[in-house]
Design an enzyme around this catalytic site. Sequence first.
Site, PDB file in Angstrom:
ATOM      1  N   GLU A  60       9.519  -6.889   1.958  1.00 46.98           N
ATOM      2  CA  GLU A  60      10.455  -5.964   2.597  1.00 46.98           C
ATOM      3  C   GLU A  60      11.474  -6.678   3.461  1.00 46.98           C
ATOM      4  O   GLU A  60      12.661  -6.353   3.425  1.00 46.98           O
ATOM      5  CB  GLU A  60       9.698  -4.923   3.424  1.00 46.98           C
ATOM      6  N   HIS A 129       0.081   4.558   7.256  1.00 43.07           N
ATOM      7  CA  HIS A 129       0.975   5.140   6.248  1.00 43.07           C
ATOM      8  C   HIS A 129       1.511   6.504   6.673  1.00 43.07           C
ATOM      9  O   HIS A 129       1.903   7.298   5.837  1.00 43.07           O
ATOM     10  CB  HIS A 129       0.217   5.318   4.924  1.00 43.07           C
TER      11      HIS A 129
HETATM   12  C1  LIG Z   1       4.193  -3.746   3.155  1.00 45.81           C
HETATM   13  C2  LIG Z   1       3.793  -2.840   2.053  1.00 45.81           C
HETATM   14  N1  LIG Z   1       4.655  -2.636   1.035  1.00 45.81           N
HETATM   15  C3  LIG Z   1       4.320  -1.824   0.013  1.00 45.81           C
HETATM   16  C4  LIG Z   1       3.106  -1.193  -0.008  1.00 45.81           C
HETATM   17  C5  LIG Z   1       2.736  -0.271  -1.155  1.00 45.81           C
HETATM   18  N2  LIG Z   1       1.731  -0.925  -1.995  1.00 45.81           N
HETATM   19  C6  LIG Z   1       0.425  -0.706  -1.777  1.00 45.81           C
HETATM   20  S1  LIG Z   1      -0.501  -1.640  -2.745  1.00 45.81           S
HETATM   21  C7  LIG Z   1       0.798  -2.335  -3.511  1.00 45.81           C
HETATM   22  C8  LIG Z   1       0.569  -3.342  -4.580  1.00 45.81           C
HETATM   23  C9  LIG Z   1      -0.180  -4.525  -4.083  1.00 45.81           C
HETATM   24  O1  LIG Z   1      -0.640  -5.301  -5.132  1.00 45.81           O
HETATM   25  P1  LIG Z   1      -1.663  -6.501  -4.957  1.00 45.81           P
HETATM   26  O2  LIG Z   1      -1.395  -7.191  -3.660  1.00 45.81           O
HETATM   27  O3  LIG Z   1      -1.598  -7.312  -6.170  1.00 45.81           O
HETATM   28  O4  LIG Z   1      -3.075  -5.814  -4.792  1.00 45.81           O
HETATM   29  P2  LIG Z   1      -3.924  -4.995  -5.866  1.00 45.81           P
HETATM   30  O5  LIG Z   1      -3.466  -3.573  -5.751  1.00 45.81           O
HETATM   31  O6  LIG Z   1      -3.663  -5.564  -7.202  1.00 45.81           O
HETATM   32  O7  LIG Z   1      -5.327  -5.139  -5.423  1.00 45.81           O
HETATM   33  C10 LIG Z   1       1.977  -1.822  -2.989  1.00 45.81           C
HETATM   34  C11 LIG Z   1       3.330  -2.165  -3.445  1.00 45.81           C
HETATM   35  C12 LIG Z   1       2.240  -1.412   1.088  1.00 45.81           C
HETATM   36  N3  LIG Z   1       1.041  -0.812   1.177  1.00 45.81           N
HETATM   37  N4  LIG Z   1       2.604  -2.254   2.082  1.00 45.81           N
END
Ligand SMILES: Cc1ncc(C[n+]2csc(CCOP(=O)(O)OP(=O)(O)O)c2C)c(N)n1
Lengths: 327, 368
Positions: A60, A129
């Site tokens: 971000e 959130h």
């Molecule tokens: C700072 C932030 N940006 C966006 C999100 C929304 N979001 C939640 S999980 C996610 C994907 C994360 O993927 P990864 O780190 O690979 O973890 P996985 O879900 O595969 O375990 C996103 C974009 C968030 N929670 N926090």
Amino acid sequence: MAELQFREAIRAAIDEEMSQDEDIFVMGEEVAEYDGAYKVTEGLLDKYGSKRMIDTPISELGFAGIGVGAAMNGLRPIVEFMTFNFAVLAADQIINHASKARYMTGGQVEIPIVFRGPNASAGQLSATHSVSYDAMYAHFPGLKVIYTSEPADAKGLLKSAIRDDNPVLFMESEQMYGLKGEVPEEDDFTIPIGKAKVKREGSDVTVVAHGKMYHVATQAAEKLAKEDVDVEIVDPRTVKPLDIETIVKSIRKTNRCVVVDEAHPFGGLAAEVGYLIQREAFDYLDAPVQRVTLPDTNAPFAKNLFDEWLPSPEQVIDAVNTVTYRK
Amino acid sequence: MAKKEKNAEEVTFTPKGTGIRTNGEIVRSTELPDPTEKKHSDLDLSDDDVVDMFEQMYLQRRFEERAMQMYQKGKFGGFLHLYMGQEAISTGTTYALNDDDDIITAYRDHGWGLVRGVSPKEGMAELYGKETGCSKGKGGSMHFANVDEHFWGGYGIVGGHIPLGGGIAFANKYKQNNRVTACFLGDGAVPQGALHETLNMSQNWGLPCIYAVENNGYAMGTAVHRHSVGEIVDRADGFNMKKMVINGMDVLTVYEKMKEIADDVRENSEPWFVEIRTYRYRGHSMSDPMKYRTKEELEEYEKLDPVARIKNYLLDEDIIDEDKVEEIEDSVEDTVMEAIDFAEESDFPEKEALYDHMFAEDDYPFHT
Ligand SMILES: Cc1ncc(C[n+]2csc(CCOP(=O)(O)OP(=O)(O)O)c2C)c(N)n1
Ligand SMILES: [Mg+2]
């Protein structure tokens, strides 16, 4: 007029503006190939291609700043945050750079950028959130802040935001994306930034409510109508610049005011509106201004606590009863 | 100087392509390294240890399968990010660490909680938002925690908890207590600035911490090669940090490698950056149409199911027989069903709990 969902109204605004100006592009997490985490940008990748619909990594701070730099250098970015809760990571770029670069370079740079995405809570998503950020950004000079409640306002104001030559934060709600409303279809339909709207006429009390809380206020007004309490609802639509005149005008008529805000009580929109009312309309008030806000606590997960936490129509009714000395 | 006009079509930013395996081609950062060839006895694990590993992994799997059903029945709300497919990582790591070593992770945290002392009852009750939940119903699915047993919890801001892991390690070094911290993050958190700032300080300050990426191929709908350049593990090079890539579909491998690494961290008070390659069997959360990957790809990884793998190992090595496996599975099933009953019968928190756990003192004057 067309009946559109909130998300479709936002999409229409983006689409219409993009089709008229090559310098506009959209950037954010899952905006392109996934069609938007909440399907706001659905279909835009097919239409505008990967030059103008750009998926970002979860960075971000970085992509918000890349947006600011691109805006300084002649483009008109629309930066989507999956929610404004995650824009906290980008706050440095918004607060220290987007809002200040024009000023500190003596007007040499222009930053026509829109930061948009859902604001505040969306059900039981727990503490990180669920925060409402409109008043926080409104605190900083150099930023315009919009948080609309209905599809037509969203379309008209987002188009104005995209055309604006300043940084604008445009806030939405996950829980309103499916909400339908009549939306003008003309390409030149815009709503000026900084204009509130009286959305329900009434004579007994003014309720000021924006974003998701507008709908809470509406529910309260409908119930109160059955008890012959005639509520006027003013939706500021734009948080900054704030159209206090429209609010004051309403209070001159009703002499009573309740402000409903989905933020915490300290230093939020409700606090600001309350101050301005006492300054501008002190002599017209028949009761102290009341407010309905979140409590001074984080968002809990448990359903019962969450329901307790979020402002409800019942709380608005109680506040109206207080300012009208009914109960 | 005259410049050549670039055709608009040529300009593009994010790499295209949804699946991580397009046309059978394996894209970087997803190729699984070979699992260990060692038997459990070579790794100083007893027969009982491996049986327990299976039981732990099967519990995580059944807990989530049942939780998913309850969610679909509308028994509770919020997010539900399932760990299915990644259970070898939580289990192998927990076995490799000492009981007082510290673990912190992101929101995909059920498996971590269960293997680090959150009872199935407390876990299920947390999903239901009940006061008997491990986090008193305040956190829900994303915020399992059991701090007494050094599980510092799951965190929902992607990348946000990475510096916390560094800070826990900092405190351990400060107190010279010889504890190792394992800080887990998703591949999606790798592009966050917080990781890079933390890695730099950790190396510079010699923090006893393992930063371990659970690379499951995707961040929400974005395949890893679309969000991160090069090999993830190579991030370590810029910090002169020790690194390793590990096969995360085999619990014995995770155990072996994480133990080596933890021993090294404990001995030298130096951090490691580790990439553990795995796969997420379910959608990102419960409302994910999964259009970004092919059915074939999912099936390919299902053949590598870490829970089935350890079960087969037990059978192939004659550690236990089919009957014993069935007995374990039945008892896990009973445990999970009891957890559901417990969650359903538990009370929601009292209204006043809204104001609990905000401040250390219990007479804080809340603003109204
Ligand atoms: C700072 C932030 N940006 C966006 C999100 C929304 N979001 C939640 S999980 C996610 C994907 C994360 O993927 P990864 O780190 O690979 O973890 P996985 O879900 O595969 O375990 C996103 C974009 C968030 N929670 N926090
Ligand atoms: Mg991932």
